[in-house]
Scaffold this motif. Structure first.
Motif, PDB file in Angstrom:
ATOM      1  N   PHE A  72       0.864  -1.186   0.000  1.00  0.00           N
ATOM      2  CA  PHE A  72       0.000   0.000   0.000  1.00  0.00           C
ATOM      3  C   PHE A  72       0.904   1.241   0.000  1.00  0.00           C
ATOM      4  N   PRO A  73       0.516   2.308  -0.728  1.00  0.00           N
ATOM      5  CA  PRO A  73       1.405   3.473  -0.818  1.00  0.00           C
ATOM      6  C   PRO A  73       1.330   4.387   0.407  1.00  0.00           C
ATOM      7  N   ALA A  74       1.731   3.882   1.544  1.00  0.00           N
ATOM      8  CA  ALA A  74       1.649   4.663   2.785  1.00  0.00           C
ATOM      9  C   ALA A  74       2.674   4.130   3.769  1.00  0.00           C
ATOM     10  N   VAL A  75       2.950   4.923   4.789  1.00  0.00           N
ATOM     11  CA  VAL A  75       3.688   4.408   5.935  1.00  0.00           C
ATOM     12  C   VAL A  75       2.809   3.323   6.564  1.00  0.00           C
ATOM     13  N   VAL A  76       3.395   2.155   6.829  1.00  0.00           N
ATOM     14  CA  VAL A  76       2.624   1.065   7.450  1.00  0.00           C
ATOM     15  C   VAL A  76       3.373   0.616   8.698  1.00  0.00           C
ATOM     16  N   LEU A 111       2.529  -4.084   4.063  1.00  0.00           N
ATOM     17  CA  LEU A 111       3.721  -3.225   4.115  1.00  0.00           C
ATOM     18  C   LEU A 111       3.632  -2.144   3.044  1.00  0.00           C
ATOM     19  N   ASN A 112       4.509  -1.168   3.131  1.00  0.00           N
ATOM     20  CA  ASN A 112       4.594  -0.086   2.156  1.00  0.00           C
ATOM     21  C   ASN A 112       4.929  -0.642   0.761  1.00  0.00           C
ATOM     22  N   ASP A 113       4.385   0.000  -0.288  1.00  0.00           N
ATOM     23  CA  ASP A 113       4.576  -0.534  -1.650  1.00  0.00           C
ATOM     24  C   ASP A 113       6.039  -0.505  -2.104  1.00  0.00           C
ATOM     25  N   ALA A 114       6.761   0.572  -1.780  1.00  0.00           N
ATOM     26  CA  ALA A 114       8.171   0.627  -2.200  1.00  0.00           C
ATOM     27  C   ALA A 114       9.011  -0.352  -1.384  1.00  0.00           C
ATOM     28  N   ASP A 115       8.641  -0.544  -0.127  1.00  0.00           N
ATOM     29  CA  ASP A 115       9.336  -1.559   0.672  1.00  0.00           C
ATOM     30  C   ASP A 115       9.133  -2.944   0.040  1.00  0.00           C
ATOM     31  N   THR A 137      14.542   2.723  -5.410  1.00  0.00           N
ATOM     32  CA  THR A 137      13.550   3.791  -5.560  1.00  0.00           C
ATOM     33  C   THR A 137      12.561   3.391  -6.643  1.00  0.00           C
ATOM     34  N   THR A 138      11.319   3.822  -6.509  1.00  0.00           N
ATOM     35  CA  THR A 138      10.333   3.619  -7.566  1.00  0.00           C
ATOM     36  C   THR A 138       9.888   4.995  -8.052  1.00  0.00           C
ATOM     37  N   LEU A 139       9.983   5.204  -9.356  1.00  0.00           N
ATOM     38  CA  LEU A 139       9.618   6.494  -9.945  1.00  0.00           C
ATOM     39  C   LEU A 139       8.267   6.330 -10.637  1.00  0.00           C
ATOM     40  N   THR A 141       3.939   8.022  -9.886  1.00  0.00           N
ATOM     41  CA  THR A 141       3.181   9.211  -9.468  1.00  0.00           C
ATOM     42  C   THR A 141       3.957   9.914  -8.364  1.00  0.00           C
ATOM     43  N   GLY A 142       4.502   9.125  -7.450  1.00  0.00           N
ATOM     44  CA  GLY A 142       5.374   9.661  -6.405  1.00  0.00           C
ATOM     45  C   GLY A 142       6.750   9.012  -6.536  1.00  0.00           C
ATOM     46  N   ILE A 143       7.575   9.196  -5.523  1.00  0.00           N
ATOM     47  CA  ILE A 143       8.831   8.442  -5.452  1.00  0.00           C
ATOM     48  C   ILE A 143       8.763   7.587  -4.185  1.00  0.00           C
ATOM     49  N   GLY A 144       8.893   6.280  -4.375  1.00  0.00           N
ATOM     50  CA  GLY A 144       8.933   5.376  -3.228  1.00  0.00           C
ATOM     51  C   GLY A 144      10.375   4.976  -2.963  1.00  0.00           C
ATOM     52  N   SER A 145      10.661   4.612  -1.702  1.00  0.00           N
ATOM     53  CA  SER A 145      12.032   4.208  -1.374  1.00  0.00           C
ATOM     54  C   SER A 145      12.049   3.002  -0.452  1.00  0.00           C
ATOM     55  N   THR A 157      10.959   4.436   4.891  1.00  0.00           N
ATOM     56  CA  THR A 157      11.896   5.562   4.846  1.00  0.00           C
ATOM     57  C   THR A 157      11.314   6.797   4.159  1.00  0.00           C
ATOM     58  N   GLU A 158      10.353   6.595   3.236  1.00  0.00           N
ATOM     59  CA  GLU A 158       9.642   7.740   2.610  1.00  0.00           C
ATOM     60  C   GLU A 158      10.603   8.794   2.069  1.00  0.00           C
ATOM     61  N   LEU A 159      11.644   8.350   1.366  1.00  0.00           N
ATOM     62  CA  LEU A 159      12.649   9.308   0.885  1.00  0.00           C
ATOM     63  C   LEU A 159      12.161  10.120  -0.316  1.00  0.00           C
ATOM     64  N   GLY A 160      10.992   9.813  -0.809  1.00  0.00           N
ATOM     65  CA  GLY A 160      10.392  10.656  -1.848  1.00  0.00           C
ATOM     66  C   GLY A 160       9.941  11.993  -1.298  1.00  0.00           C
ATOM     67  N   HIS A 161       9.820  12.052   0.021  1.00  0.00           N
ATOM     68  CA  HIS A 161       9.343  13.296   0.638  1.00  0.00           C
ATOM     69  C   HIS A 161      10.473  14.096   1.279  1.00  0.00           C
ATOM     70  N   LEU A 162      11.718  13.779   0.906  1.00  0.00           N
ATOM     71  CA  LEU A 162      12.813  14.642   1.369  1.00  0.00           C
ATOM     72  C   LEU A 162      12.534  16.068   0.906  1.00  0.00           C
ATOM     73  N   ALA A 169      10.553  16.439  -2.648  1.00  0.00           N
ATOM     74  CA  ALA A 169      11.363  15.911  -3.765  1.00  0.00           C
ATOM     75  C   ALA A 169      10.505  15.266  -4.845  1.00  0.00           C
ATOM     76  N   GLU A 170       9.487  14.490  -4.460  1.00  0.00           N
ATOM     77  CA  GLU A 170       8.739  13.763  -5.486  1.00  0.00           C
ATOM     78  C   GLU A 170       7.929  14.702  -6.378  1.00  0.00           C
ATOM     79  N   GLN A 171       7.581  15.883  -5.862  1.00  0.00           N
ATOM     80  CA  GLN A 171       6.868  16.867  -6.685  1.00  0.00           C
ATOM     81  C   GLN A 171       7.720  17.291  -7.875  1.00  0.00           C
TER      82      GLN A 171
END
Ligand code: BGC
Length: 260
Positions: A72-76, A111-115, A137-139, A141-145, A157-162, A169-171
């Motif tokens: 799922f695309p969220a912190v889990v 778990l988180n989708d990028a995880d 990393t997944t590129l 709609t957003g950036i997953g890490s 880690t949500e590094l797309g939101h640095l 960053a993902e914007q």
């Protein structure tokens, strides 16, 4: 003599803002054992409606008491979804694990989708066997890490939101930014350079893996980047979440072990 690994197949489900995908997976080799079933994410992205779609995907896959992993695309954290991107805000703080367990009638892992993509690359793909620090990393709609340290995942880690240059960053650097702003490969690569240089400054990774659907065009942008660590395309694109979720789900015990 080497012992053959035997592990039952498991179902992986990948929930996104526009579609929900699932398949039965051979979790030893990281291969799909069924067709990939994809249904649209229901309007509004409400938890009960999404659980309903997940149940119908599970029902449409080969029958059996299979373990299920969901990403799922969220912190889990401990089964709770702590954020919501492109789905209803009702997911924030929700015990999503219990919701799916009730609806599917069996224990699940979430778990988180990028995880999940990181676990897939680690177990079956481009991040296998790399010692030290790997960032997947997944590129899209957003950036997953996914941050992997000696093969162990550090989740969420949500590094797309640095925050980089005063913005999310993902914007600036997700594939959606390329599309939204009509950037050519070179222009987008400049955004990626800024992003991945920041990751290098913070983590000094030994390997960077780039996934997401756009990674099939890696030859158009990865050679334009200048980084210290090797940066390589992911092995899995659209199936990474399914494979990683199934792998994690396969460790969930679906029935009690026999007594004695
Ligand atoms: C979300 C992450 C997710 C990523 C890729 C980001 O916007 O915050 O949780 O992994 O998108 O879907």
């Amino acid at each position: 003599m080497a012992q053959a690994r035997t592990q039952a197949p498991a179902i992986g489900i990948d929930i996104g803002g526009t579609g929900i995908k699932g398949a039965l997976v051979d979790v030893v080799h990281g291969e799909l054992l069924s067709d990939r079933v994809k249904l649209p994410t229901p309007q509004g992205g409400h938890p009960d409606d999404i659980a309903e779609v997940v149940a119908s995907i599970v029902d449409s896959l080969p029958a059996g008491d299979h373990s299920v992993g969901v990403c799922f695309p969220a912190v889990v954290r401990a089964g709770r979804t702590m954020s919501a991107a492109n789905v209803s805000d009702e997911w924030i703080g929700l015990d999503a694990q219990s919701l799916f367990e009730r609806r599917l009638g069996r224990p699940i892992a979430i778990l988180n989708d990028a995880d999940a993509a990181g676990v897939a690359e680690l177990s079956y793909g481009a991040a296998g066997g790399t010692a030290g620090v790997t960032i997947v990393t997944t590129l899209g709609t957003g950036i997953g890490s996914a941050l992997l340290i000696n093969g162990v995942l550090v989740p969420n880690t949500e590094l797309g939101h640095l925050e980089i240059d005063g913005g999310d960053a993902e914007q600036a650097a997700a594939y959606s930014a390329k599309e939204r702003e009509g950037l050519d490969w070179a222009e987008w690569a400049q955004r990626l350079q800024r992003y991945y240089s920041t990751l290098e400054m913070l983590f000094s990774p030994d390997l960077i893996v780039v996934g997401g659907g756009v990674s099939k065009h890696h030859e158009s942008f990865l050679p334009l980047l200048s980084l210290t660590a090797p940066i390589v395309p992911a092995t899995f694109r659209n199936n990474a979440g399914i494979l990683g979720a199934a792998s994690v789900g396969s460790h969930v015990v679906t029935s009690p072990p026999p007594l004695g």
